[in-house]
Design a protein around this motif. Structure first.
Motif, mmCIF file in Angstrom:
data_model
loop_
_atom_site.group_PDB
_atom_site.id
_atom_site.type_symbol
_atom_site.label_atom_id
_atom_site.label_comp_id
_atom_site.label_asym_id
_atom_site.label_seq_id
_atom_site.Cartn_x
_atom_site.Cartn_y
_atom_site.Cartn_z
ATOM 1 N N UNK A 169 -6.260 -0.733 -7.129
ATOM 2 C CA UNK A 169 -4.890 -1.138 -7.479
ATOM 3 C C UNK A 169 -4.261 -1.950 -6.350
ATOM 4 N N UNK A 170 -4.427 -1.485 -5.111
ATOM 5 C CA UNK A 170 -3.870 -2.222 -3.975
ATOM 6 C C UNK A 170 -4.511 -3.604 -3.885
ATOM 7 N N UNK A 171 -5.823 -3.663 -4.110
ATOM 8 C CA UNK A 171 -6.541 -4.948 -4.076
ATOM 9 C C UNK A 171 -5.959 -5.903 -5.119
ATOM 10 N N UNK A 172 -5.737 -5.409 -6.330
ATOM 11 C CA UNK A 172 -5.197 -6.279 -7.390
ATOM 12 C C UNK A 172 -3.801 -6.756 -7.041
ATOM 13 N N UNK A 223 0.811 -1.222 0.000
ATOM 14 C CA UNK A 223 0.000 0.000 0.000
ATOM 15 C C UNK A 223 0.844 1.271 0.000
ATOM 16 N N UNK A 224 2.020 1.216 0.604
ATOM 17 C CA UNK A 224 2.827 2.428 0.766
ATOM 18 C C UNK A 224 3.073 3.182 -0.539
ATOM 19 N N UNK A 265 -3.875 -9.691 -4.939
ATOM 20 C CA UNK A 265 -4.534 -10.852 -5.524
ATOM 21 C C UNK A 265 -6.037 -10.739 -5.588
ATOM 22 N N UNK A 266 -6.560 -9.538 -5.264
ATOM 23 C CA UNK A 266 -7.996 -9.327 -5.277
ATOM 24 C C UNK A 266 -8.493 -8.922 -6.661
ATOM 25 N N UNK A 267 -9.634 -8.219 -6.657
ATOM 26 C CA UNK A 267 -10.300 -7.863 -7.909
ATOM 27 C C UNK A 267 -9.424 -7.018 -8.815
#
Length: 262
Positions: free
Chosen positions: A254-257, A97-98, A260-262
């Protein structure tokens, strides 16, 4: 053996001797020494056999140690792995996230934050201040009422109704800065409004003179595991620009991707 695992209880009355012994037992296992008998553990840690047995028995019952009944030896159990996974997952989240929050700050010149839910609080894990140096009451490690902050509301919105009711059962009021008094009925009404929102925003309703907009961070299952927000000083005379909402929303995605997320 690292002596930092064995503080003397006589030096600090808040030290729990049993907990110290348990941590020392876990710390005695190394990549070169993956198994030890009860006698070896007692000798390694300077414990009586009975004290070592009580500690090892407790750790085994909780899954932190596994016993091999053939050789009477012990090894680290799966509960240790769960603790390690939780630490590594949190560390991975912050590291990923940073740079994305720094990018959000650079694009918007708003301060950016990352938080996770801790019961009915939101725990702030990252803070990227605006280059304009605008102040805020929050810092890394702050725990603020989830129902009164944008990141907290994002995190609560992913919970089911039974969990929300249990979380705020018998809750009268929660005193905090600004308009942060939340009883169960008000929290649940707000939660129902928030459930289908891509972003959640507030202007001056928690911290006077501060505008904030937040978005979720999801894991590969789609579950919300964290939230991000952007904040700036605001006198209440203007709405949050659509481009700021979109920037926060896209940063969360973007952080989710990357996780490994959406």
């Amino acid at each position: 053996m690292d002596k930092t695992f064995s503080p003397s209880p006589s030096e600090d009355r808040y030290i729990v001797p049993g907990l110290v012994r348990g941590l020392r037992v876990l710390g005695a296992f190394t990549p070169k020494r993956k198994e030890m008998t009860l006698s070896e553990l007692a000798r390694e840690l300077g414990l009586s056999r009975s004290a070592a047995f009580r500690t090892v028995y407790t750790l085994a019952q909780m899954g932190f140690l596994l016993q091999d009944p053939r050789g009477k030896s012990y090894s680290l159990g799966p509960a240790v792995l769960r603790l390690g996974y939780g630490y590594m997952a949190t560390r991975e989240l912050v590291e990923i996230a940073l740079p994305e929050l720094e990018r959000l700050r650079d694009e918007t010149d708003w301060s950016a934050h990352l938080g996770v839910r801790d019961g009915d609080r939101v725990l702030y894990m990252l803070r990227i201040p605006s280059r304009m140096g605008m102040g805020s009451i929050v810092h890394v490690g702050s725990r603020l009422p989830a129902a009164s902050t944008t990141m907290g509301r994002v995190l609560l919105a992913d919970l089911d109704e039974d969990t929300m009711i249990a979380l705020y059962r018998d809750r009268g009021a929660d005193a905090a800065p600004g308009r942060a008094v939340r009883g169960q009925a008000e929290v649940l009404a707000q939660w129902r409004r928030d459930r289908d929102s891509e972003t959640i925003e507030q202007i001056g309703s928690f911290e006077a003179g501060i505008a904030s907009v937040a978005a979720p961070v999801r894991d590969m299952s789609g579950r919300v595991i964290a939230a991000i927000n952007a904040t700036i000083a605001n006198d209440g005379s203007g709405a949050i620009p659509a481009e700021i909402r979109e920037a926060v929303h896209q940063t969360g995605r973007r952080i989710s991707r990357l996780l490994g997320g959406e």
